[in-house]
Design a protein around this motif. Structure first.
Motif, PDB file in Angstrom:
ATOM      1  N   PHE A 199       0.823  -1.208   0.000  1.00 54.18           N
ATOM      2  CA  PHE A 199       0.000   0.000   0.000  1.00 54.18           C
ATOM      3  C   PHE A 199       0.856   1.257   0.000  1.00 54.18           C
ATOM      4  CE2 PHE A 199      -2.446   3.268   2.315  1.00 54.18           C
ATOM      5  CZ  PHE A 199      -3.528   3.381   1.449  1.00 54.18           C
ATOM      6  N   SER A 200       1.918   1.255   0.807  1.00 47.49           N
ATOM      7  CA  SER A 200       2.797   2.424   0.836  1.00 47.49           C
ATOM      8  C   SER A 200       3.552   2.594  -0.471  1.00 47.49           C
ATOM      9  CB  SER A 200       3.784   2.302   1.999  1.00 47.49           C
ATOM     10  OG  SER A 200       4.590   1.138   1.847  1.00 47.49           O
ATOM     11  N   ALA A 201       3.879   1.468  -1.141  1.00 43.88           N
ATOM     12  CA  ALA A 201       4.588   1.562  -2.421  1.00 43.88           C
ATOM     13  C   ALA A 201       3.670   1.989  -3.554  1.00 43.88           C
ATOM     14  CB  ALA A 201       5.240   0.221  -2.753  1.00 43.88           C
ATOM     15  N   VAL A 202       2.420   1.528  -3.524  1.00 39.44           N
ATOM     16  CA  VAL A 202       1.474   1.868  -4.594  1.00 39.44           C
ATOM     17  C   VAL A 202       1.113   3.351  -4.556  1.00 39.44           C
ATOM     18  CG1 VAL A 202      -0.907   1.482  -5.365  1.00 39.44           C
ATOM     19  CG2 VAL A 202       0.565  -0.448  -4.840  1.00 39.44           C
ATOM     20  N   ARG A 203       1.131   3.960  -3.387  1.00 41.43           N
ATOM     21  CA  ARG A 203       0.817   5.384  -3.289  1.00 41.43           C
ATOM     22  C   ARG A 203       1.816   6.231  -4.062  1.00 41.43           C
ATOM     23  NH1 ARG A 203       0.018   6.827   2.912  1.00 41.43           N
ATOM     24  NH2 ARG A 203      -0.424   8.860   1.952  1.00 41.43           N
ATOM     25  N   LEU A 204       3.039   5.741  -4.226  1.00 41.31           N
ATOM     26  CA  LEU A 204       4.044   6.452  -4.998  1.00 41.31           C
ATOM     27  C   LEU A 204       4.134   5.952  -6.431  1.00 41.31           C
ATOM     28  CD1 LEU A 204       6.903   6.511  -2.318  1.00 41.31           C
ATOM     29  CD2 LEU A 204       5.210   8.296  -2.807  1.00 41.31           C
ATOM     30  N   GLY A 205       3.333   4.949  -6.791  1.00 43.55           N
ATOM     31  CA  GLY A 205       3.366   4.369  -8.133  1.00 43.55           C
ATOM     32  C   GLY A 205       3.664   2.886  -8.058  1.00 43.55           C
ATOM     33  N   VAL A 206       3.019   2.118  -8.927  1.00 39.86           N
ATOM     34  CA  VAL A 206       3.200   0.670  -8.915  1.00 39.86           C
ATOM     35  C   VAL A 206       4.589   0.322  -9.432  1.00 39.86           C
ATOM     36  CG1 VAL A 206       2.306  -1.524  -9.752  1.00 39.86           C
ATOM     37  CG2 VAL A 206       0.734   0.356  -9.270  1.00 39.86           C
ATOM     38  N   LYS A 207       5.312  -0.473  -8.649  1.00 37.51           N
ATOM     39  CA  LYS A 207       6.645  -0.912  -9.043  1.00 37.51           C
ATOM     40  C   LYS A 207       6.577  -2.311  -9.647  1.00 37.51           C
ATOM     41  CE  LYS A 207       8.954   1.762  -5.427  1.00 37.51           C
ATOM     42  NZ  LYS A 207       9.870   1.716  -4.245  1.00 37.51           N
TER      43      LYS A 207
END
Length: 299
Positions: A226-234
């Motif tokens: 969730f924290s990573a998706v907020r900055l864009g899907v990796k």
């Protein structure tokens, strides 16, 4: 020729709605480009790079550990609660107890998470435990949430059981705990397995409760994603999600396969036993009935 009806069309659309995003996720996990929305060719670079991403792999290990212990504890507590609700018919506070058991099913997770957070803070101030929030508090919160699902599943199975088998065992001298361990538990084993799998999946998927009761160094996989998706899907997120889908699919297939083999073996054993009993009955010679002779006193 069968007509392509409305029901079949809705079924196909529903399956596509559920599984097409998963298929797209798996395809894009092999994308060579760093941009998720731009296709750059086939590559397994992101799968190989997962081993170097210690933060993401650490969250995976923590989530699996919490989910494993949650499944065990939830099955134990949920089974005991279901046994009390179905077998102990009359006791004071039975309605209240049933409401408390099933309350997490209808209560929003935000309220449950906030309540548990306030509880842990109050306990830390009063008795000094827990000193800090971490994997232990997440495990307690997940066990509280998942035990309600296990209680519902197991109680529905207990209501369908034939109690005459248990009563016969107790009439022959078996103690209640032995009847429960040797007779009741094997008969409700499928519901226990279903409750354990459900608890494992719910714990592995939970984000809200873990966000409230977690602390530094106890980030789970949903929180990390969730924290990573907020900055864009990796691309690493697609790779780890594809591995989880593969693992769940393999485990589900193995459970279905071995369960089917066990059921076939059970039916074969019952059929063999019935055939042997029938052959034994036909092979035995008919018993001759000897009429007793009446011996009268000579007049």
């Amino acid at each position: 020729m069968k007509r392509f009806g409305f029901s079949r069309m809705m079924l196909i659309l529903g399956l596509l709605f559920i599984y097409l995003p998963m298929l797209i996720l798996v395809i894009y996990s092999f994308n060579a480009s760093k941009l998720v929305t731009v296709w750059g060719g086939w590559s397994v670079h992101w799968y190989a790079g997962l081993l170097d991403n210690k933060q993401l792999m650490g969250s995976v290990v923590r989530s699996l550990e919490v989910a494993f212990y949650t499944a065990i504890s939830a099955v134990a507590l949920g089974t005991l609660a279901a046994f009390v609700l179905t077998r102990v018919t009359r006791f004071k506070g039975r309605t209240l107890f049933g409401g408390l058991v099933t309350a997490p099913l209808v209560m929003p997770e935000v309220i449950t998470g906030l309540s548990l957070l306030l509880l842990f803070i109050a306990m830390a101030q009063i008795i000094g435990w827990p000193q800090e929030r971490g994997l232990l508090t997440i495990w307690i919160a997940h066990t509280t949430f998942c035990s309600a699902y296990v209680a519902v599943v197991v109680s529905s199975r207990l209501r369908e059981l034939d109690m005459s088998i248990e009563e016969a065992a107790m009439d022959l001298g078996a103690r209640p705990w032995k009847v429960f361990a040797l007779i009741t538990v094997p008969m409700i084993a499928p519901s226990l397995a279903a409750g354990g799998m459900m608890s494992f999946a719910l714990s592995l998927d939970d984000l809200v409760l873990a966000s409230f009761v977690s602390g530094p160094g106890s980030t789970t996989l949903p929180m990390e994603v969730f924290s990573a998706v907020r900055l864009g899907v990796k691309p690493e997120i697609n790779a780890i999600a594809s591995l989880i889908l593969l693992t769940v699919s393999l485990v589900t297939f193995m459970i279905w396969y071995f369960g089917r083999r066990a059921e076939a073996a059970r039916k074969r054993a019952i059929q063999d036993a019935m055939e042997s009993m029938a052959n034994e009955a036909y092979s035995q010679p008919e018993k001759k009935v000897v009429k007793p002779q009446l011996v009268g006193a000579a007049a």
